[in-house]
Design an enzyme around this catalytic site. Sequence first.
Site, PDB file in Angstrom:
ATOM      1  CE1 TYR B 175      -9.730  -7.835   7.346  1.00  0.00           C
ATOM      2  CE2 TYR B 175     -10.294  -8.730   5.209  1.00  0.00           C
ATOM      3  CZ  TYR B 175     -10.589  -8.554   6.547  1.00  0.00           C
ATOM      4  OH  TYR B 175     -11.727  -9.099   7.071  1.00  0.00           O
ATOM      5  CE  LYS B 209     -14.440  -8.019   9.117  1.00  0.00           C
ATOM      6  NZ  LYS B 209     -13.750  -8.893   8.179  1.00  0.00           N
TER       7      LYS B 209
END
Lengths: 311, 311, 311, 311, 311
Positions: B175, B209
């Site tokens: 992220y 991810k």
Amino acid sequence: MAMTVGKAEFSTETHSLLATLAPGKRTRLRRLLYEFGPGNGTLFFLPIDQGVEHGPRDFFANPASKDPQYQFRLAAEAGYSGIACGYGMASKYYPDYAGQVPLVLKLNSRTEVPPSDEAFSPCHGTVEDAVRLGADAVGYTLYVGSPNQAEDFIQLGGVRRDCDRYGMPLVIWAYPRGRDIDKKGGRDSFYAIDYAARVAMELGADIVKLNMPKLNPEKDKESPAPYSEMEFTQEEAIRHCVESAGRALVVLSGGSKVDDDKLLEQTRLIMEAGGSGVIFGRNVWQRDWNDALKIIDQIKKTLLENRTRIP
Amino acid sequence: MAMTVGKAEFSTETHSLLATLAPGKRTRLRRLLYEFGPGNGTLFFLPIDQGVEHGPRDFFANPASKDPQYQFRLAAEAGYSGIACGYGMASKYYPDYAGQVPLVLKLNSRTEVPPSDEAFSPCHGTVEDAVRLGADAVGYTLYVGSPNQAEDFIQLGGVRRDCDRYGMPLVIWAYPRGRDIDKKGGRDSFYAIDYAARVAMELGADIVKLNMPKLNPEKDKESPAPYSEMEFTQEEAIRHCVESAGRALVVLSGGSKVDDDKLLEQTRLIMEAGGSGVIFGRNVWQRDWNDALKIIDQIKKTLLENRTRIP
Amino acid sequence: MAMTVGKAEFSTETHSLLATLAPGKRTRLRRLLYEFGPGNGTLFFLPIDQGVEHGPRDFFANPASKDPQYQFRLAAEAGYSGIACGYGMASKYYPDYAGQVPLVLKLNSRTEVPPSDEAFSPCHGTVEDAVRLGADAVGYTLYVGSPNQAEDFIQLGGVRRDCDRYGMPLVIWAYPRGRDIDKKGGRDSFYAIDYAARVAMELGADIVKLNMPKLNPEKDKESPAPYSEMEFTQEEAIRHCVESAGRALVVLSGGSKVDDDKLLEQTRLIMEAGGSGVIFGRNVWQRDWNDALKIIDQIKKTLLENRTRIP
Amino acid sequence: MAMTVGKAEFSTETHSLLATLAPGKRTRLRRLLYEFGPGNGTLFFLPIDQGVEHGPRDFFANPASKDPQYQFRLAAEAGYSGIACGYGMASKYYPDYAGQVPLVLKLNSRTEVPPSDEAFSPCHGTVEDAVRLGADAVGYTLYVGSPNQAEDFIQLGGVRRDCDRYGMPLVIWAYPRGRDIDKKGGRDSFYAIDYAARVAMELGADIVKLNMPKLNPEKDKESPAPYSEMEFTQEEAIRHCVESAGRALVVLSGGSKVDDDKLLEQTRLIMEAGGSGVIFGRNVWQRDWNDALKIIDQIKKTLLENRTRIP
Amino acid sequence: MAMTVGKAEFSTETHSLLATLAPGKRTRLRRLLYEFGPGNGTLFFLPIDQGVEHGPRDFFANPASKDPQYQFRLAAEAGYSGIACGYGMASKYYPDYAGQVPLVLKLNSRTEVPPSDEAFSPCHGTVEDAVRLGADAVGYTLYVGSPNQAEDFIQLGGVRRDCDRYGMPLVIWAYPRGRDIDKKGGRDSFYAIDYAARVAMELGADIVKLNMPKLNPEKDKESPAPYSEMEFTQEEAIRHCVESAGRALVVLSGGSKVDDDKLLEQTRLIMEAGGSGVIFGRNVWQRDWNDALKIIDQIKKTLLENRTRIP
């Protein structure tokens, strides 16, 4: 070669630079210097850590370069002394090239997103990782003069001791960085690079990676004396930096892509100054395969022809 | 599948992506990819860490979802590749579902109460916890570009080495975050997501991810070149991100609830781009039981029909 | 008991809440729940850590309470489920009461002298200390949402793993705290307490100690949705908090002295909401001996009469 | 010698200063004091750590000095008590001079690039390194009074304990430094140097390296009483500093190059005050070989002629 | 003695204060309380750590005191319960007095150069050092209420556990300090000293060293209630502080030199309040030898005559 700094009676090379190293370090360094790459005591490294240091933007110039297999295959097939990368790539791609080209495991890295005023490059790899992967050296980025130098020196000390423990050569990326060096002539100044070369040696580097010092009479006035007062040629500056590194071998770092003549000229300069080789990333792999092979050939030739010091 | 970036001669997939992994990692990844969930080399994860990351406010949309048994039963009965949660829930609820669905133990987390200018997600779980609980992977949130990246990289390095020690697959929630990324196009920009994908791979992720990159011509001008200068379609952007992750598998993250068509469209996009699956939380468990089963079915079908890469 | 959140088919209590705990934890928790105190699955703790948390000022209301023997004797003679205190008192006073009342060793604490903007409660005791002293649980204060949450989560992670290692139940004092929670409705808001309950459970609490949420329509508008938008009764709020803690048992914390009716009313509320008991300090030991015995009796009766959940 | 501070009945030297030291420390200190250098209980050290502390700019005055072999050969051939340097130089150059001159391994260092407001010198070497290299002492720079003194004291504590473990003498470079000392008369004030001498002894130094205190009636008024109120001669000031170090031996540090008369005068002063010797770097090796030999001879003579204390 | 706080039925001294201590602690404490010094359960310590805490300026009042032998000989010959100093002095001077006077090894210290707004005293000695040196206790300075209390509590926790491991008594110098206590009545206020006494006990002190609380009706209004509202005599204040320390023994600290009557008066006060003795440094060794002996005699007599509690 006889270095020109100092009296003749203190010739720096009464014996091999490797003579005082432990057997593990000598074994591995000989692989880099003689068994792979251009050989004959020279070093030619391919770095592929830009994905972390700059992000994938560096790969757009040559889309094929985004796939790490491009660099690994280049390093193995074109005959490099070693390929330098972090753990993620080493663990997932090096197995396919194991034994075909030496591995220099880069232990620390940072992204360029935060400013570098207080630069520090944290270790996420270890010397033990390098041993397990069959690497022949580890790489460490030291931000000389950063406000975070205490943390950096302590971290490097741990890496250096592990290198001693395992006989693993230590390559230090010696980069002046941080807000304070910016006030003293800047990160590329002769003062800064010369300082960085010395610090890397005094903290235990076996090989020091340096950027080419940039002479800038105006900015150099902000450096301490005598850098602010004397005049130097580019040749003198780079020779000084190499000498500051003492018995540590010096390789010149490339940086962003420049034209071929300049690249080869820099290669010649570092070798004439007593350096041991070059570490060129974007200047090589931002070309397509055949162009890359061509410039590699020219670099290797330049390394061998201008060698002045036998390690 | 043949990836389109790079020359044909550098096809990225000369062998299985798992070929260079240690046996423990391969064993566990095969369980996720083939033995559970939609199978056939795809990944479909259910995350239930929102209670820490956002607080219980996410559960009001479907009050039943507040009880962790809702998600555990859903993951087991509807056939997920794995359920991702922290230690507290894994230790108190997973025993009832052990062996019925693989566990991805999330090792670090933070609450959303403090601002994310200097985001850092501290580890309170360990890889050893994961081994003891019978997990098949661990999850780690990396805030790429945060001013606290040094602490993050060092912490991740420890997790990564433990993963190597135990043969445990490492899933990185990559992220972009922090005040500096906000000045360069923002956390959802193509530049940021692409950078995050690469960093995760270079630091040792087995699965990455990612959030879907959001193209925003105005804000993208704040990103470095070439992101600020070139135009990309959504398809190209997501493909670039997947390619930046190299041999690490990529799963797309869902975020807050969107409509079904968009959800399935995103699922299709990630698979066509070479991704391996999706990790959808609120989009699934904020529905009541039967609705959840229905959308799960559609997602699984989309995953299998659009798969372009066999890991 | 059947909890009302979620569908009937997801009843939270298909088996004992202790069923998934390791034998050491179960052994010790049964002692607290059944062998001491009111028993029958309830919890009634006496905390005596105010000397560090607030200073001796709390003892002026009942000078006898300054001598730790007052609380130890009260806990032993009036029949508490456990007495919670730090190492200094446990090591110097508990030996005289060993075996007469269970010990909950509080591992961390702070003085109230510095402001709590960046609250963090440092550990000076260890789980091993607790084992050596014959304690049946350890206590840990977690400041949920504090800017120092990273340090807190990491510290708690270590405590939690030691609890697993020794089979020691973990009681988390889950307190929202710090400058950021103050901007979102404050430390006593429903949002904050509900969040804290969930975080404690997700980080591994076996028992969660909560303050009573205070509904304040004006301030609650600063909390995130849906807390800022919905209306709740006190009963609903406390029930939500208990449910957020999932399979972790919940005990209600008392705070500064209130009148007896309110105290018993709160005790009833927490039990009806599915809580397991209360932890009242000043409300008990700021009374003289006979008054203390009287209210203790009433509290125990209230606990037993309003129990809705069997752990 | 009889020290003049204190009553005769408390003569400081009822027995050898080394009498209370462990055998390993005594063995090594005797080598420095009697077997090498001027001998007869005196100390004469050559420091070569300026490359890190100041950068290579110090070498321009005598280009030959840039090559560490210059200092190592000087130390060995001219007969020093020891050469003090960091790990990098010790590992690469000392092997050629092993046994010819004792080694004092300097464990910590910093560059001068960042300001010294919060000075701290991080360790990158260890006492174990020193043992392995055959060193006879370790050196540690302590920045007395720095805002970072907590980190410094803790780090020094670890070094000191390792010295005890291995019987390794500990030389402390006791330097007042940081923004707070600048407000109390400055780093060279009598107050500051006297304080530094005492702190080094109380933290476990066997040898304390001090700069000459500079009396400055104007600035000394900023120092605490009685330094701000009394008048001292240079002789008294240096004697006080030596006495503050108690049973730790004191050597005077040279600093930047001064004229020969001043250098020898300072050497005489420290010896008359009960000091044990000098540590002169730039004042010696910024001269060419023959000049260096000449001043070395004069310094050694001065040390031996003015010795007042037998350790 | 019967303490007046609390009901008679909760007499604090149903048995010896040492009864709950481990055998190693009891053995060593008995040496301090009965075998050395005034004996009969009293404590009389000589601290000599001012050289670090204040610098050598404290020695000008009595130049002989600069030589640590002055204090060691005084402690041994005049019959102290113990001498308290840091590692440097203990290792170089205590060997000459070993067995003649007990040693209290002070583990942490700081210079007074930096301001004490965020006071923290770092450990450079260890409990193991104390065991090796034959010490009978260790000393630790705790800055109660400092913004750095987290670091302090954690550090103290480690020391306390080592004390438990080796049966070593723990003496805590409990000093309120830091910018926040200055806003609540100041470091010498009754509130602050009372708080400090309690914290020291709750964190595991066996002996607490306190300064005399100074009543100041104007400043005390800044303290929390009831300190800001009630009136106390000096006698009541000191008694409260002693009681706050519970079963930990209390010794009164002297501070800078005061006149003899005041010194003896304070000694009497602490003993009448249930304290166990005094620790006077400058008040004793800033006198010449014979004067020192005289006041020592008077202090010892006062200790024995006013003792109210037998430990």
